[in-house]
Design an enzyme around this catalytic site. Structure first.
Site, PDB file in Angstrom:
ATOM      1  N   CYS A   1      -5.301   7.216  -3.534  1.00  0.00           N
ATOM      2  CA  CYS A   1      -4.750   6.097  -4.238  1.00  0.00           C
ATOM      3  C   CYS A   1      -3.436   5.907  -4.583  1.00  0.00           C
ATOM      4  O   CYS A   1      -3.699   7.097  -5.575  1.00  0.00           O
ATOM      5  CB  CYS A   1      -6.210   5.258  -5.629  1.00  0.00           C
ATOM      6  SG  CYS A   1      -5.030   4.107  -5.763  1.00  0.00           S
TER       7      CYS A   1
ATOM      8  N   CYS B   1       0.587  -0.939   0.264  1.00  0.00           N
ATOM      9  CA  CYS B   1       0.176   0.430   0.319  1.00  0.00           C
ATOM     10  C   CYS B   1       0.875   1.122   0.123  1.00  0.00           C
ATOM     11  O   CYS B   1       1.813   1.710   1.279  1.00  0.00           O
ATOM     12  CB  CYS B   1      -0.707  -0.022   0.968  1.00  0.00           C
ATOM     13  SG  CYS B   1      -2.270   1.341   1.137  1.00  0.00           S
TER      14      CYS B   1
END
Length: 287
Positions: free
Chosen positions: A219, A86
């Protein structure tokens, strides 16, 4: 069952938020059900995911990387499932390590299931992460919302993205459900869809539907995909020019700066903010 309180912190990177659980010796059992409870925004602490902070040498999945990276980011999605990487999470992970005095400003290697990630912690608190290289498959799709349609560029950052340039971000609609795209076979496993507008030279803004999550505040891989797609649209390819290309990308949760280097390596720079710390009731971790 452990009956002692368990330390935690809460942090975010451009409002992509995480529960942080320091556990250097990998002593805690964190089943998916417990992670999901901790990330629950009503019954737990709340977060898009959980950062389990473990020394690489203490974790079976990271022992082989211990010689290059002391710390392993055992990342979990908000539903408790295990994930490889991530981008926003790595920044927050590094920010926690620096805050806790476990690392210093400067260069850092972080072990992840997606390999070792190079990180740089600056004096001003901004954190840069090397995100790897983008792939640009030739097959693209057409994305449609409320009677409007746009061609979308296919960019893969280890996960699939479809980047559509629009006149107004409101044209993306509500983004809770997947915007229709065709042909469907281009993305058999689903896709993250970014809608992008120009804000100025090398400066764009975006909204994103993340597969399985709906619209999110930020994101990291999506911002990288958008920067690469914008550069190619603008006729810029660092591999050809020999000069890095840098784009500023505004997201609902903040701003990221993305640089693509001539060797294809992409760096993402942005904030990491720790907002709280406390202790977890051990009963939340009970199976």
């Amino acid at each position: 069952m452990n009956t002692s309180p368990i330390a935690f912190l809460k942090g975010h990177g451009t409002e992509n938020d995480f529960v942080i659980v320091p556990d250097p010796d990998n002593a805690l059992d964190l089943p998916a059900s417990a992670v999901a409870r901790l990330c629950d925004r009503r019954a737990g602490i709340g977060g898009d995911g959980l950062l389990h902070v473990v020394r690489s040498a203490a974790h079976p999945e990271a022992k082989a990387m211990a010689g290059e990276a002391e710390w392993f980011m055992d990342y979990r999605n908000g539903d408790g499932s295990i994930a490889e990487m991530c981008g926003n999470g790595v920044r927050v992970f590094a920010g926690y390590l620096e805050r806790a005095g476990l690392v210093e400003e400067g260069d850092l290697a972080v072990a992840t299931r997606g390999g070792i990630k190079k990180v740089h912690i600056s004096k001003g608190g901004e954190i840069t992460v090397s995100m790897g290289r983008a792939l640009l498959p030739e097959a693209g799709v057409t994305v449609s919302v409320d009677g409007r349609s746009w061609p979308a560029r296919n960019v893969n950052m280890g996960n699939p993205h479809a980047v559509a340039f629009v006149a107004d971000l409101e044209h993306a609609g509500e983004l809770r459900s997947v915007p229709p795209f065709s042909p469907a076979e281009v993305y058999p496993d689903g896709v993250n869809i970014e809608f992008v507008v120009d804000r100025g030279p090398a400066h764009v803004a975006m909204r994103v539907h993340e597969r399985g999550a709906g619209e999110t505040r930020s994101c990291g891989t999506g911002a990288c995909a958008v920067a690469v797609a914008a550069a190619r649209r603008d006729g810029v390819d660092p591999a050809v020019t020999g000069t890095p290309a840098t784009y500023t990308v505004d997201l609902p949760g903040g701003t990221l700066v993305i640089t693509e280097h001539p060797d294809g390596e992409i760096e993402m720079t942005g904030p990491a903010v720790i907002v709280a710390e406390g202790v977890i009731d051990p009963s939340l971790l009970a199976v």
